[in-house]
Design a protein around this motif. Structure first.
Motif, PDB file in Angstrom:
ATOM      1  N   SER A 173       2.703   1.828  -3.295  1.00 61.72           N
ATOM      2  CA  SER A 173       1.838   2.313  -4.373  1.00 61.72           C
ATOM      3  C   SER A 173       1.505   3.792  -4.208  1.00 61.72           C
ATOM      4  CB  SER A 173       0.542   1.495  -4.404  1.00 61.72           C
ATOM      5  OG  SER A 173      -0.278   1.796  -3.280  1.00 61.72           O
TER       6      SER A 173
ATOM      7  N   SER B 186      10.492  -2.662  -2.699  1.00 63.67           N
ATOM      8  CA  SER B 186       9.950  -1.315  -2.519  1.00 63.67           C
ATOM      9  C   SER B 186      11.042  -0.260  -2.600  1.00 63.67           C
ATOM     10  CB  SER B 186       9.210  -1.216  -1.180  1.00 63.67           C
ATOM     11  OG  SER B 186      10.094  -1.399  -0.100  1.00 63.67           O
TER      12      SER B 186
ATOM     13  N   GLU C 264       0.829  -1.213   0.000  1.00 64.32           N
ATOM     14  CA  GLU C 264       0.000   0.000   0.000  1.00 64.32           C
ATOM     15  C   GLU C 264       0.859   1.257   0.000  1.00 64.32           C
ATOM     16  OE1 GLU C 264      -3.180   2.265   2.909  1.00 64.32           O
ATOM     17  OE2 GLU C 264      -3.495   0.144   2.450  1.00 64.32           O
TER      18      GLU C 264
ATOM     19  N   GLN D 268       2.897   1.875  -9.068  1.00 62.18           N
ATOM     20  CA  GLN D 268       1.610   1.666  -8.392  1.00 62.18           C
ATOM     21  C   GLN D 268       1.052   0.268  -8.638  1.00 62.18           C
ATOM     22  OE1 GLN D 268       2.394   4.469  -9.984  1.00 62.18           O
ATOM     23  NE2 GLN D 268       2.236   6.018  -8.354  1.00 62.18           N
ATOM     24  N   LYS D 269       1.329  -0.271  -9.799  1.00 59.27           N
ATOM     25  CA  LYS D 269       0.824  -1.605 -10.141  1.00 59.27           C
ATOM     26  C   LYS D 269       1.857  -2.695  -9.891  1.00 59.27           C
ATOM     27  CE  LYS D 269      -0.757  -4.335 -14.115  1.00 59.27           C
ATOM     28  NZ  LYS D 269      -1.037  -4.315 -15.574  1.00 59.27           N
TER      29      LYS D 269
ATOM     30  N   PRO E 209       6.035   6.009  -4.493  1.00 56.78           N
ATOM     31  CA  PRO E 209       6.925   5.172  -5.322  1.00 56.78           C
ATOM     32  C   PRO E 209       8.305   5.779  -5.529  1.00 56.78           C
ATOM     33  CG  PRO E 209       5.453   6.407  -6.731  1.00 56.78           C
ATOM     34  CD  PRO E 209       5.084   6.776  -5.317  1.00 56.78           C
TER      35      PRO E 209
ATOM     36  N   SER F 276      11.507   0.945  -6.076  1.00 55.35           N
ATOM     37  CA  SER F 276      10.282   1.382  -6.756  1.00 55.35           C
ATOM     38  C   SER F 276      10.489   2.644  -7.578  1.00 55.35           C
ATOM     39  CB  SER F 276       9.161   1.610  -5.735  1.00 55.35           C
ATOM     40  OG  SER F 276       9.523   2.603  -4.798  1.00 55.35           O
TER      41      SER F 276
ATOM     42  N   ARG G  10      -4.660   5.354  -3.686  1.00 58.96           N
ATOM     43  CA  ARG G  10      -3.832   4.200  -3.365  1.00 58.96           C
ATOM     44  C   ARG G  10      -3.957   3.185  -4.494  1.00 58.96           C
ATOM     45  NH1 ARG G  10      -5.387   6.657   1.200  1.00 58.96           N
ATOM     46  NH2 ARG G  10      -4.185   6.389   3.133  1.00 58.96           N
ATOM     47  N   GLY G  11      -2.831   2.904  -5.160  1.00 60.18           N
ATOM     48  CA  GLY G  11      -2.858   1.913  -6.227  1.00 60.18           C
ATOM     49  C   GLY G  11      -3.161   0.518  -5.704  1.00 60.18           C
TER      50      GLY G  11
END
Length: 537
Positions: free
Chosen positions: A129, A300, A126, A310-311, A132, A303, A474-475
């Motif tokens: 996303s 993460s 969470e 996000q995906k 990032p 990222s 939130r993605g």
């Protein structure tokens, strides 16, 4: 007190300090700063590469190396409170002799670890996303809990990544020794083993090569592999990720070979007793192997270099957890079935050495070539883990420097490769030297408490952002409201209780040192400090 009096000025300064240490950094500002041309990282990673990065860290570091000390424990001849897990001091009201091993019940430990990691992984997904950018738990904490807590977690992550990679490097060296042994090349253990060996060093017949304690020597393979991979990371993450993808496929193949061929040589008597040290051993085993799951933290951390974070970041984190949990449990059950669980204590290469022991028995000759295949896969696995951990550590230094909490040199990007070259080199040197000196058990204990502490703060961060910024996109969203983050915090603290008391003390010392650095250096470089000084003037 009248304005201008010393007491008034001191009072205002204290108020300003209190506001600064709890000041959070805007998520929008964090993202905009990461997009500056002079500090922007190249976006090249997709979901497959992210998942491979996570698997590369998780199954490389623990499944071939730390699994031995998790199963066999860290035995000692006398009971001392400083060497005893905190949970034993609470439950038994006294000390125990060393850290207990989980034995075959490590499979239960791994199920517990998988549950905790799934809960924490959802929280990471969470936040990743929403934010990032590089820095992982450090960046998430800066956006949710304030500057001081962010500094603490960043300082903690430096410890976590460094000790994780030191322990993996020692495991790599142990596998190099095993490869030389398979090839019949005799070399002096003086330059192939750590200078500090708390359990000593024995051959397969149990004869002492070195007594417990310090000896004259240095673990040269562990030292060199860190420096070589530092060069790879400086040249670029695209090249690093491609290299890692290939290594991950090789190590998964090696694990499957070990499980498939090892099933035929399992002795059911080795599973009795299944849990020789009860829940104390199960918790200690889970606690000691937990640090290997820092792999999804590495996902993460990378990222900012992902094309669609996000995906793809949530996919990378959750796929890493599923694949690695299955592989870990399979290897643990086969390893405990091949040899008595006590024999793998303190072994930096427990899987390949177990194959060697069985191959020397009647009917075990077929495992001779299986051992070579697993050995080569394990070495590749070690390299993959070191690569990912060093990447993660340098990105944390980079993020903290970009926020002006560390010297600006750490956030300088190489003009050609667009990587944080200076941070990568410093991280490499600080890992390589201790890797030549210390054993895998001592290093693994220190890295675990840092991992669990980071996971606790990330889980709390999800709850805080749900309250403060419920409207933000939130993605990926953790299901069941605050229940999963709360459960993640509870189980992480439970696993922390399975670590030795001395690990807690060393961790607190590290944090105290970090607080001194923050108060006397980082705080005064912060953008919030400059803003408060402007208010005072």
């Amino acid at each position: 007190m009248r304005p201008g009096f010393p007491g008034t000025i001191l009072f205002e300064e204290r108020k300003a300090l209190a506001r600064q240490i709890f000041q959070t950094k805007s998520i929008d500002k964090l993202i905009s700063e990461s997009e500056r041309p002079d500090q922007a990282l190249k976006k090249t990673l997709g979901p497959v590469s992210l998942t491979a990065l996570g698997i590369g860290a998780v199954i490389g570091s623990g499944i071939f190396t730390v699994i031995g000390t998790a199963i066999g424990g860290n035995p000692a001849t006398e009971a001392r409170w400083i060497d005893s897990p905190v949970v034993d001091l609470i439950l038994h009201h006294g000390a125990v002799a060393g850290r207990p091993g989980a034995g075959p019940a490590l499979a239960v430990s791994l199920v517990l670890v998988a549950i905790v990691c799934a809960l924490t992984g959802l929280c990471y997904a969470e936040l990743a996303s929403m934010i990032p950018i590089a820095g992982s738990a450090y960046t998430y904490t800066y956006a949710t809990l304030g500057e001081l807590v962010a500094w603490i977690i960043g300082w903690d992550l430096i410890l976590e990544y460094a000790f994780s990679n030191m322990s993996v490097s020692v495991g790599f060296a142990a596998h190099v020794v095993a490869l030389l042994d398979w090839m019949g090349i005799p070399l002096s253990p003086k330059w192939l083993s750590p200078a500090y060996l708390p359990l000593g060093l024995q051959d397969l017949q149990g004869r002492d090569i070195y007594a417990p304690g310090w000896h004259t020597g240095f673990n040269i393979p562990a030292f060199l592999i860190v420096l070589l991979l530092t060069v790879v990371l400086v040249r670029g993450i695209r090249e690093s990720a491609r290299t890692n993808n290939i290594m991950v496929l090789v190590k998964i193949a090696a694990i499957l070979v070990f499980v498939f061929f090892g099933l035929s040589f399992i002795h059911p008597n080795n599973y009795v007793p299944f849990s020789p040290n009860g829940w104390s051993g199960v918790l200690a085993g889970g606690s000691i192997i937990f640090f290997t799951y820092i792999g999804f933290d590495s996902v993460s951390t990378a990222s900012e270099e992902c094309r669609n974070p996000q995906k793809n970041v949530p996919i990378g984190i959750l796929a890493t957890l599923i694949v690695c949990s299955i592989l870990y449990i399979g290897v643990a059950m086969v390893l405990c079935g091949l040899v008595p669980w006590q024999t793998v204590a303190g072994d930096g290469a427990p899987v390949v050495n177990a194959l060697k022991r069985v191959s020397l028995l009647p009917g075990g000759h077929s495992l001779h070539w299986v051992r070579l295949a697993v050995l080569l896969g394990a070495i590749v696995g070690m390299i993959s883990s070191i690569l990912v951990f060093q990447l993660g550590q340098a990105r944390v230094w980079f993020a903290m420097s970009r926020d002006r909490l560390l010297p600006s040199a750490f956030s300088k990007v190489h003009p050609r490769y667009r990587t944080p070259a200076f941070a990568t080199w410093v991280a490499g040197i600080l890992v390589a030297i201790p890797a030549g000196l210390f054993d895998v058990g001592s290093l693994a204990e220190m890295s675990n408490i840092g991992t669990l502490f980071a996971f606790v703060l990330v889980s709390i961060g999800v709850i805080v952002l749900r309250v403060r910024q419920p409207e933000r996109y939130r993605g990926f969203r953790v299901p069941f409201g605050p229940v999963i983050p709360f459960l993640s915090v509870f189980f992480c603290v439970l696993l922390m209780a399975g670590l030795p008391t001395k690990t807690w003390l060393r961790f607190f010392v590290w944090l105290v040192v970090g607080l001194f650095v923050y108060v006397f250096y980082s705080r005064k470089r912060s953008e919030f400090y400059a803003a408060k000084q402007g208010e005072l003037s």
